[in-house]
Design a protein around this motif. Structure first.
Motif, mmCIF file in Angstrom:
data_model
loop_
_atom_site.group_PDB
_atom_site.id
_atom_site.type_symbol
_atom_site.label_atom_id
_atom_site.label_comp_id
_atom_site.label_asym_id
_atom_site.label_seq_id
_atom_site.Cartn_x
_atom_site.Cartn_y
_atom_site.Cartn_z
ATOM 1 N N TYR A 21 0.819 -1.264 -0.163
ATOM 2 C CA TYR A 21 -0.172 0.007 0.023
ATOM 3 C C TYR A 21 0.722 1.262 -0.061
ATOM 4 O O TYR A 21 0.654 2.284 -0.889
ATOM 5 C CB TYR A 21 -0.991 -0.149 1.301
ATOM 6 N N LYS A 24 2.358 2.315 -3.208
ATOM 7 C CA LYS A 24 1.723 2.800 -3.970
ATOM 8 C C LYS A 24 1.343 4.289 -3.845
ATOM 9 O O LYS A 24 1.321 5.035 -4.731
ATOM 10 C CB LYS A 24 0.251 2.020 -4.249
ATOM 11 N N PHE A 222 -5.899 -1.797 4.086
ATOM 12 C CA PHE A 222 -4.944 -1.594 3.007
ATOM 13 C C PHE A 222 -5.571 -2.110 1.504
ATOM 14 O O PHE A 222 -5.300 -1.362 0.789
ATOM 15 C CB PHE A 222 -3.603 -2.285 3.242
ATOM 16 N N SER A 226 -6.626 0.884 -1.342
ATOM 17 C CA SER A 226 -5.623 0.892 -2.420
ATOM 18 C C SER A 226 -6.402 0.747 -3.582
ATOM 19 O O SER A 226 -5.770 1.459 -4.846
ATOM 20 C CB SER A 226 -4.751 -0.385 -2.309
ATOM 21 N N ARG A 227 -7.572 0.467 -3.606
ATOM 22 C CA ARG A 227 -8.285 0.686 -4.915
ATOM 23 C C ARG A 227 -8.838 1.704 -5.300
ATOM 24 O O ARG A 227 -9.531 2.076 -6.101
ATOM 25 C CB ARG A 227 -9.458 -0.475 -4.820
ATOM 26 N N SER A 231 -6.377 7.423 0.807
ATOM 27 C CA SER A 231 -7.171 7.186 1.707
ATOM 28 C C SER A 231 -7.709 8.372 2.867
ATOM 29 O O SER A 231 -8.706 8.350 3.411
ATOM 30 C CB SER A 231 -6.429 6.027 2.723
#
Length: 232
Positions: A21, A24, A222, A226-227, A231
């Motif tokens: 995570y 990314k 996470f 991550s999608r 966050s």
């Protein structure tokens, strides 16, 4: 031993998920510090959590059984618990929108740290069991911080995207974990495996279930965040 292995597996899964995570979303500072904390947790669990067992079963380590700090891990978990509480208290305090509330949160966190250190130094439980007073006070403070954070989300713009925020999943995990584990930790010092095998089994099941839940929350946080977009 089986329960410890299960807990370690879920801890490592959460750590791996968190590492992916933060790779990314490299600009999310709080997430990165949280993954550092998970790495620290895995280190403590693998090294110190297994040290007494390794000394007992491995002939090559039999000579270490006379070193009390290696053959007993209550002391390291008492230190770890204090670090854990302080970390989570600082984490949620930094998410408070109100500067005044943030200052109060930081003040109580520092006071808790000072109280915990004093209690660790003076408590007779340090080497023998979980220092229950530290755990109770830390759990109560953490619950208050998380509840305030949830109310902040409820009455703010974040309520529409709460499922996209990693701290939401962290908060759910730590609240359920401490609500379920605090009572069992308090009473654990009054029982032993030889005198109370039934309590020991219940203790292991509850603690293992609580750990599975909290690290599953982290992992899901996470993965799901991550999608989405950032966050928080």
């Amino acid at each position: 031993m089986f329960f410890q292995i299960v807990i370690n597996i879920f801890e490592i899964i959460a750590l791996v998920s968190g590492t992916m995570y933060v790779m990314k979303f490299k600009d999310e500072v709080l997430s990165r510090y949280f993954v550092y904390f998970l790495l620290f947790t895995v280190f403590v669990e693998i090294v110190f959590g297994w040290m007494p067992t390794a000394i007992y079963y491995l002939d090559s380590l039999k000579g270490l059984e006379h070193y009390f700090l290696l053959n007993n891990n209550n002391w390291i978990y008492n230190i770890y618990d204090t670090i854990s509480f302080v970390f989570f208290l600082f984490l949620f305090t930094s998410l408070f929108n109100s500067k005044k509330v943030r200052k109060i949160g930081f003040l109580f966190t520092i006071l808790f740290l000072m109280f915990s250190i004093f209690n660790l130094v003076t408590s007779s439980e340090f080497f023998n069991a979980i220092v229950s007073l530290n755990f109770i006070v830390g759990s109560l403070l953490l619950l208050l911080y998380v509840i305030y954070f949830f109310f902040q989300m409820l009455f703010g713009d974040q309520i529409l995207d709460f499922y996209k925020t990693l701290p939401f999943y962290i908060g759910i995990g730590v609240v359920i974990y401490h609500l379920s584990s605090t009572p069992i930790f308090i009473y654990s010092k009054y029982f032993s495996e030889t005198k109370s095998p039934d309590f020991t089994k219940v203790y292991e099941i509850i603690i293992t279930t609580a750990n599975i839940f909290v690290y599953t929350c982290y992992t899901l946080g996470f993965i799901l965040c991550s999608r989405k977009n950032k966050s928080y």
